[in-house]
Design an enzyme around this catalytic site. Sequence first.
Site, PDB file in Angstrom:
ATOM      1  N   GLU A 150      12.937   6.495  -7.928  1.00  0.00           N
ATOM      2  CA  GLU A 150      13.237   7.541  -6.946  1.00  0.00           C
ATOM      3  C   GLU A 150      14.740   7.729  -6.814  1.00  0.00           C
ATOM      4  OE1 GLU A 150      10.925   7.198  -3.371  1.00  0.00           O
ATOM      5  OE2 GLU A 150       9.105   6.842  -4.501  1.00  0.00           O
ATOM      6  N   MET A 215       4.113  13.610  -5.610  1.00  0.00           N
ATOM      7  CA  MET A 215       4.217  13.266  -4.190  1.00  0.00           C
ATOM      8  C   MET A 215       4.453  14.528  -3.355  1.00  0.00           C
ATOM      9  SD  MET A 215       6.269   9.658  -4.350  1.00  0.00           S
ATOM     10  CE  MET A 215       7.511   9.955  -5.607  1.00  0.00           C
ATOM     11  N   TRP A 368      -1.081   8.343  -0.500  1.00  0.00           N
ATOM     12  CA  TRP A 368      -0.026   7.436  -0.046  1.00  0.00           C
ATOM     13  C   TRP A 368      -0.166   7.343   1.463  1.00  0.00           C
ATOM     14  CZ3 TRP A 368       3.248   3.971  -1.972  1.00  0.00           C
ATOM     15  CH2 TRP A 368       4.149   3.388  -1.049  1.00  0.00           C
TER      16      TRP A 368
END
Length: 419
Positions: A150, A215, A368
């Site tokens: 990330e 995501m 998540w």
Amino acid sequence: MKSVLFTLFCAFICSESYGATGEKRVICYYGSWATYRNSLGKFDVSDINTSLCTHIVYTFLGINTKGTVISLDPYLDYPDNWGKDNLRKFSTLKQQNPDVKTLMAVGGWNEGSAKYSLMAGNPTLRKNFVKTALEMVQKYNFDGLDIDWEYPNRYDSVYGPADVDNFSQLLKELREEFDKNGLLLTAAVSSIKKVASQSYDIPVISQYLDFINVMAYDMYVATDPETGHNAPLHKSEDDDDIPIEDLNTVDGVLEYWLSQGCPPEKLVLGVPLYGHTFKLTNANENGVRAPSSGPGIAGPYTATKGLIGYNELCQKFKAETWNLLYDDSAKVPYAVQGENWISFDDADSIADKVQYALQNNVTGVMAWSIETDDFRGICQDEDYPLLRSINKALGRSVEAPNTTPSSPLTTGKIIMLDL
Ligand SMILES: *[C@@H]1O[C@H](CO)[C@@H](O)[C@H](O)[C@H]1NC(C)=O
Ligand SMILES: *[C@@H]1O[C@H](CO)[C@@H](O)[C@H](O)[C@H]1NC(C)=O
Ligand SMILES: CC(=O)N[C@H]1CO[C@H](CO)[C@@H](O)[C@@H]1O
């Protein structure tokens, strides 16, 4: 020769079972630190219900400056010194469900970008990463590796734009070794065009990864100057005057990844099992895009201002008076109480996102993360209501849970405004 045959065999089987007509994937991320949470928020490896997932992902391992894969919390990961032995326990979950695949995730937000930038940009470090990642996956009998850098070319990245091709090169080298051993290789990636376009050569990484977990959340966060949804499916009603490139939506994310050449049979839509909390500047201005003065309330277990697990907020909504609202354009709920404002997802909004993703022929949905679902079934009759909603919307047959009747969610205190 043997390994080549195995690879071809696996490629055939994998595309068969998860193809357009086959079973859809449910990727369940597990945050191993949830074992440190107090009382009803505490979540151990043994709390995972493997029937509700096709893949379970253990987060996170890290790397050192040599590119070696290491434990970030030896007490949690290993058995030494009365440790929790989680890596071994995680892979023995396959005894519960032999079909579930286990993945080990390396990276995550706290690891930052710098170490990964240095590793991916140096052939020797890259080689060491590939070797030690493979060793770790094999030592603990996992089915594969999930890369959570990330993010390439963002934040504290060292090589900047060179990260993009270096990340592709890293995946290429991992793919070669993992193929020889019949192992899965996946990644979690940032979602909206504005940021994903800085980090990835999408056609190239799609080639090397078995599937890609996008995501599609954190689209508006508590440090923003205005309230906004964590993961709006579509734009909000009042967003018409906002330029399209400044709008963050799940539909836009799917369109972007597909148009850039990620094959739908490798695309996994990530959905959040948590919300963002804001502190309104003025309690009377409390809609979407209302002025916010910063992160709002923290939950009792996750104890972080600005964020709250679904398990925490559903208990809050039962115990306190909140206005539960619904943005009919964005297809997500939000909640208001005085100057407190929460954007979140519930079973219905998640089902809407899953259905939309299915229309785009994605291979599955990622959550998540499972330890902030109502995994104990405290707020309603069933446990894991969000994960069950994902399974149901994907058409996966999962038997109803063994439930003990509990009090219904709706009490006199809750005003449900379905606009
Ligand atoms: C999804 O697949 C179906 C069946 O193959 C096809 O008709 C449809 O056009 C596809 N949808 C998209 C958005 O690609
Ligand atoms: C996991 O969920 C399945 C499907 O609902 C259920 O049959 C099973 O009892 C659950 N397992 C545990 C340990 O709760
Ligand atoms: C394979 C590859 O693209 N390597 C590059 C990684 O980044 C370094 C630093 O910028 C370059 O020198 C490499 O060519």
